[in-house]
Design an enzyme around this catalytic site. Sequence first.
Site, PDB file in Angstrom:
ATOM      1  N   GLY A   1       0.792  -1.227   0.000  1.00 16.47           N
ATOM      2  CA  GLY A   1       0.000   0.000   0.000  1.00 16.47           C
ATOM      3  C   GLY A   1       0.827   1.280   0.000  1.00 16.47           C
ATOM      4  N   SER A   2       2.032   1.231  -0.578  1.00 14.15           N
ATOM      5  CA  SER A   2       2.831   2.464  -0.574  1.00 14.15           C
ATOM      6  C   SER A   2       2.223   3.512  -1.507  1.00 14.15           C
ATOM      7  CB  SER A   2       4.299   2.189  -0.912  1.00 14.15           C
ATOM      8  OG  SER A   2       4.450   1.736  -2.219  1.00 14.15           O
ATOM      9  N   ASN A   3       1.572   3.082  -2.578  1.00 12.24           N
ATOM     10  CA  ASN A   3       0.868   4.062  -3.425  1.00 12.24           C
ATOM     11  C   ASN A   3      -0.340   4.639  -2.691  1.00 12.24           C
ATOM     12  OD1 ASN A   3       1.805   4.427  -6.398  1.00 12.24           O
ATOM     13  ND2 ASN A   3       2.216   2.286  -5.908  1.00 12.24           N
TER      14      ASN A   3
ATOM     15  N   MET B   1      -4.431  -6.784  -6.834  1.00 15.14           N
ATOM     16  CA  MET B   1      -3.976  -7.820  -7.751  1.00 15.14           C
ATOM     17  C   MET B   1      -5.105  -8.791  -8.127  1.00 15.14           C
ATOM     18  SD  MET B   1      -1.109  -6.538  -8.090  1.00 15.14           S
ATOM     19  CE  MET B   1       0.100  -7.573  -8.881  1.00 15.14           C
ATOM     20  N   ARG B   2      -6.228  -8.245  -8.497  1.00 15.67           N
ATOM     21  CA  ARG B   2      -7.381  -9.056  -8.841  1.00 15.67           C
ATOM     22  C   ARG B   2      -8.134  -8.382  -9.996  1.00 15.67           C
ATOM     23  NH1 ARG B   2      -9.240 -13.184  -5.762  1.00 15.67           N
ATOM     24  NH2 ARG B   2      -7.633 -13.011  -4.185  1.00 15.67           N
TER      25      ARG B   2
ATOM     26  N   ILE C   1     -11.138  -6.937 -12.067  1.00 14.24           N
ATOM     27  CA  ILE C   1     -12.436  -6.353 -11.720  1.00 14.24           C
ATOM     28  C   ILE C   1     -13.490  -6.989 -12.634  1.00 14.24           C
ATOM     29  CG2 ILE C   1     -13.771  -4.202 -11.603  1.00 14.24           C
ATOM     30  CD1 ILE C   1     -11.480  -4.323  -9.553  1.00 14.24           C
TER      31      ILE C   1
ATOM     32  N   ASN D   1      -6.260   2.381 -12.842  1.00 13.08           N
ATOM     33  CA  ASN D   1      -5.244   1.477 -12.307  1.00 13.08           C
ATOM     34  C   ASN D   1      -3.863   2.036 -12.639  1.00 13.08           C
ATOM     35  OD1 ASN D   1      -4.116  -0.960 -11.225  1.00 13.08           O
ATOM     36  ND2 ASN D   1      -3.849  -1.737 -13.302  1.00 13.08           N
TER      37      ASN D   1
ATOM     38  N   HIS E   1       0.184   0.677 -13.216  1.00 15.62           N
ATOM     39  CA  HIS E   1       0.915  -0.576 -13.477  1.00 15.62           C
ATOM     40  C   HIS E   1       2.387  -0.259 -13.751  1.00 15.62           C
ATOM     41  CE1 HIS E   1       1.300  -4.780 -14.531  1.00 15.62           C
ATOM     42  NE2 HIS E   1       2.045  -4.391 -15.549  1.00 15.62           N
TER      43      HIS E   1
HETATM   44  C1  GAR Z   1       2.754  -0.918  -7.626  1.00 13.35           C
HETATM   45  O1  GAR Z   1       4.032  -0.830  -8.199  1.00 13.35           O
HETATM   46  C2  GAR Z   1       1.696  -1.021  -8.706  1.00 13.35           C
HETATM   47  O2  GAR Z   1       2.043  -0.343  -9.871  1.00 13.35           O
HETATM   48  C3  GAR Z   1       1.639  -2.516  -8.931  1.00 13.35           C
HETATM   49  O3  GAR Z   1       1.761  -3.071  -7.657  1.00 13.35           O
HETATM   50  C4  GAR Z   1       2.594  -2.235  -6.871  1.00 13.35           C
HETATM   51  C5  GAR Z   1       1.920  -2.062  -5.536  1.00 13.35           C
HETATM   52  O4  GAR Z   1       2.772  -1.475  -4.600  1.00 13.35           O
HETATM   53  N1  GAR Z   1       0.422  -2.901  -9.601  1.00 13.35           N
HETATM   54  C6  GAR Z   1       0.329  -3.914 -10.434  1.00 13.35           C
HETATM   55  O5  GAR Z   1       1.250  -4.668 -10.704  1.00 13.35           O
HETATM   56  C7  GAR Z   1      -1.052  -4.095 -11.067  1.00 13.35           C
HETATM   57  N2  GAR Z   1      -1.048  -5.110 -12.052  1.00 13.35           N
HETATM   58  P1  GAR Z   1       2.179  -0.802  -3.296  1.00 13.35           P
HETATM   59  O6  GAR Z   1       1.229  -1.821  -2.661  1.00 13.35           O
HETATM   60  O7  GAR Z   1       3.358  -0.540  -2.421  1.00 13.35           O
HETATM   61  O8  GAR Z   1       1.445   0.447  -3.703  1.00 13.35           O
END
Ligand code: GAR
Length: 200
Positions: free
Chosen positions: A12-14, A90-91, A93, A107, A109
């Site tokens: 969840g850093s984003n 990671m699922r 929709i 989203n 990516h």
């Molecule tokens: C992020 O880098 C995001 O872009 C990626 O997961 C990471 C989550 O990091 N998303 C995907 O790969 C979607 N297919 P976070 O939990 O630290 O935000």
Amino acid sequence: MKKIAVFASGNGSNFQAIIDVVKAGQLEADIALLVCDKPEAFAAQRAKAAHIPTFAFNPKEYGSKEAYEKAVLEKLTSYGVEFIVLAGFMRLIGPTLLGAYAGRIVNIHPSLLPAFPGKDAIGQALAAKAKWSGVTIHFVDEGMDTGPIIVQERFRLSEKETRESLQRKIQSIEYKLYPSILQMLLTRGEVESDKKARTY
Ligand code: GAR
């Protein structure tokens, strides 16, 4: 101010970056809810610390995607959520949420889509010896990391690139790019993409 829900599955850093810019007044949004498909995920602790309600669920406890998405939809409706932000969710929709939030789910990516969709995009790029990498933000459809692209930011990989260095570069782009694009989408309802403005 638009009410948003952030969906996350892991660290969840984003999500944290979004919390921080909202607090700093740089993103005009009300984070009404965190939706989390892994109750033990660190993202849920971040929500607690920021006093944001969480709907955490275990998909295995529901009979189908439709069943858990109906439960999610009920929560979204009860919190008045208008816009969904996937941040490491990671699922895929499904039709239940897509139907209710058509054009209002985005989203992020960690690759230059359509290259390297799905899990471990960073590992995929390194294994393929990609010369370029970057970050894509896109509207969500039923596919895996498909859907109309809103913006991409790219950079050239260095010869000595490691997983750690690449991840650091990707994250430093993500934490700035996502909030700024969200601000445009939530306040103006559109963004300038490569050539044309998209409206939802
Ligand atoms: C992020 O880098 C995001 O872009 C990626 O997961 C990471 C989550 O990091 N998303 C995907 O790969 C979607 N297919 P976070 O939990 O630290 O935000």
